[in-house]
Design an enzyme around this catalytic site. Structure first.
Site, short mmCIF file in Angstrom:
data_model
loop_
_atom_site.label_atom_id
_atom_site.label_comp_id
_atom_site.label_asym_id
_atom_site.label_seq_id
_atom_site.Cartn_x
_atom_site.Cartn_y
_atom_site.Cartn_z
N ASP A 19 -43.40 29.14 -5.56
CA ASP A 19 -42.97 30.05 -6.63
C ASP A 19 -42.11 31.15 -5.99
O ASP A 19 -42.42 31.62 -4.89
CB ASP A 19 -44.22 30.66 -7.30
N LEU A 50 -41.77 34.04 -7.42
CA LEU A 50 -42.38 35.28 -7.92
C LEU A 50 -41.40 36.14 -8.71
O LEU A 50 -41.58 37.35 -8.81
CB LEU A 50 -43.03 36.09 -6.79
N ALA A 94 -39.08 27.67 -13.90
CA ALA A 94 -37.86 27.72 -14.73
C ALA A 94 -37.80 29.07 -15.41
O ALA A 94 -38.82 29.74 -15.58
CB ALA A 94 -37.91 26.64 -15.80
N SER A 130 -37.24 30.85 -19.02
CA SER A 130 -37.63 30.27 -20.31
C SER A 130 -37.38 31.17 -21.52
O SER A 130 -37.96 30.95 -22.57
CB SER A 130 -39.11 29.89 -20.26
N ASN A 152 -30.39 27.83 -12.19
CA ASN A 152 -31.80 27.82 -11.77
C ASN A 152 -32.53 26.58 -12.28
O ASN A 152 -33.14 25.84 -11.50
CB ASN A 152 -32.49 29.09 -12.28
N TYR A 154 -31.19 27.33 -22.91
CA TYR A 154 -32.53 27.04 -22.38
C TYR A 154 -32.93 25.59 -22.72
O TYR A 154 -33.27 24.80 -21.84
CB TYR A 154 -33.55 28.04 -22.94
N LYS A 210 -33.26 22.06 -20.23
CA LYS A 210 -34.43 21.19 -20.13
C LYS A 210 -34.06 19.75 -20.50
O LYS A 210 -34.57 18.78 -19.91
CB LYS A 210 -35.55 21.71 -21.03
#
Ligand code: UDP
Length: 337
Positions: A30, A32, A79, A81, A96, A145, A149
């Site tokens: 991660d 963070l 991701a 979101s 990203n 977004y 995906k």
């Protein structure tokens, strides 16, 4: 060991708990940026959890994970979101979400890891053509977004055909609640989601809850969503992993309850759970919100033997317990990212 990208975030952290409960060792990867190191520290108390801070857009970060650990499969949550942000800054989302996933898949191929469970979304369907939405519903996302995906889903199809890299894509509807033992919960900064925003408004210093749009063509004028409990959702990831472990082919499933609730119904349920009269600020519609989104979850029930069990009220109750923990400053006094 299972690699969980984004394991410090809301859905990822609950999935880590479910993995630990099923006897898996977990490596959290991660950056963070939205997840919290405190969440990782809490998870470490409940089983074998390693943590590697890194960014998927940096291929050497993710390659080093596969070099240093023996990874059997990947569950990929990492991701961005936020729909509105994705409209303003699509580059951030494509770089990203899509770029990061490309690096992850490259590392998987290089190190021979061929199983991935991917965190997809109902946003890949776009404006519903019919309700409830099954997996055959056309996928025409209406924001970057959802588009990011969907692109990943398509890339995964091609990687299966060419490289036998099998994936299960789980298309979430509205995820709600928190761990029933209060170990982790929803912790977004800023928070944009309905239930935590209603609940936060009940604490001193909380902002008045804004209800976006009361003139939709629904039974009470507010938007209808399908709220799926976070622990039920986490369980589906374990079943998806087992499905791949048992040789299951690439597949995709809706995760929802088959039932919709309006914003006003959710609000009323929050008043009941908190036992408070909650002030509300009625506002214009929020851009990009479809009137209704409800899942048809038949396929996940049949193929994965998944059965969502927990009610909306249960989710709200657990979310409220979690908000009390967040509000009590146990976590927030030394919040670091
Ligand atoms: N919503 C609201 N006030 C808020 C947050 C959300 O009225 O502070 C509404 C939103 O317009 C939508 C529903 O609640 O109709 C669910 O929104 P959320 O952001 O939780 O999930 P989404 O459906 O966008 O994934």
């Amino acid at each position: 060991m299972i690699l969980v990208t984004g394991g410090a975030g809301y859905i990822g952290s609950h999935c880590v708990l479910a993995l630990l409960e099923h006897g898996y060792d977990v490596l959290i990867f991660d950056n963070l940026s939205t997840g919290h190191i405190e969440t990782v520290e809490r998870l470490k108390k409940y089983g074998k959890v390693d943590f590697q801070k890194g960014d998927l857009t940096n291929i050497s970060d993710i390659n080093s994970v596969f070099r240093n650990y023996s990874i059997d499969a990947v569950i990929h949550f990492a991701a961005f979101s936020q729909v509105a942000e994705s409209v303003k800054n699509p580059q951030k989302y494509y770089m990203n979400n899509v770029g990061g996933t490309m690096n992850l898949l490259s590392a998987m191929l290089e190190f021979g890891v061929k199983k991935i469970v991917f965190s997809s979304t109902a946003a890949t369907y776009g404006e519903p053509v019919y309700i409830p939405i099954d997996e055959k519903h056309p996928q025409n996302p209406i924001n970057p977004y959802g588009q990011s995906k969907l692109m990943i889903e398509k890339i995964m199809d091609d990687y299966d055909k060419a490289y036998n890299l099998r994936s299960v894509r789980l298309r979430y509807f509205n995820v709600a609640g928190a761990d029933s033992q209060g170990r982790v919960g929803e912790w977004h900064e800023p928070e944009t989601h309905l239930i935590p925003n209603i609940l936060k408004s009940t604490f001193s210093g909380g902002q008045t809850f804004k209800m976006f749009g009361t003139d939709y063509d629904t039974k009470d004028g507010t938007c209808v969503r399908d709220y799926i409990n976070i622990e039920d959702l986490a369980k589906a990831h374990i079943l998806a992993l087992e499905y791949l472990n048992n040789g299951g082919e690439t597949n995709f499933f809706n995760l929802g309850t088959n039932e919709g609730n309006t914003v006003k119904e959710v609000f009323a349920s929050c008043e009941k759970v908190t036992n408070k009269n909650i002030p509300v600020d009625v506002c214009p519609r929020r851009e990009g919100d479809p009137a209704s989104l409800v899942a048809d979850n038949t396929k996940a029930k049949h193929v994965l033997q998944w059965l969502p069990e927990k009610s909306l009220e249960y989710s709200i109750d657990k979310a409220f317990e979690w908000e009390k923990i967040l509000n009590s400053s146990i976590l927030t006094t030394n919040s670091s990212k």
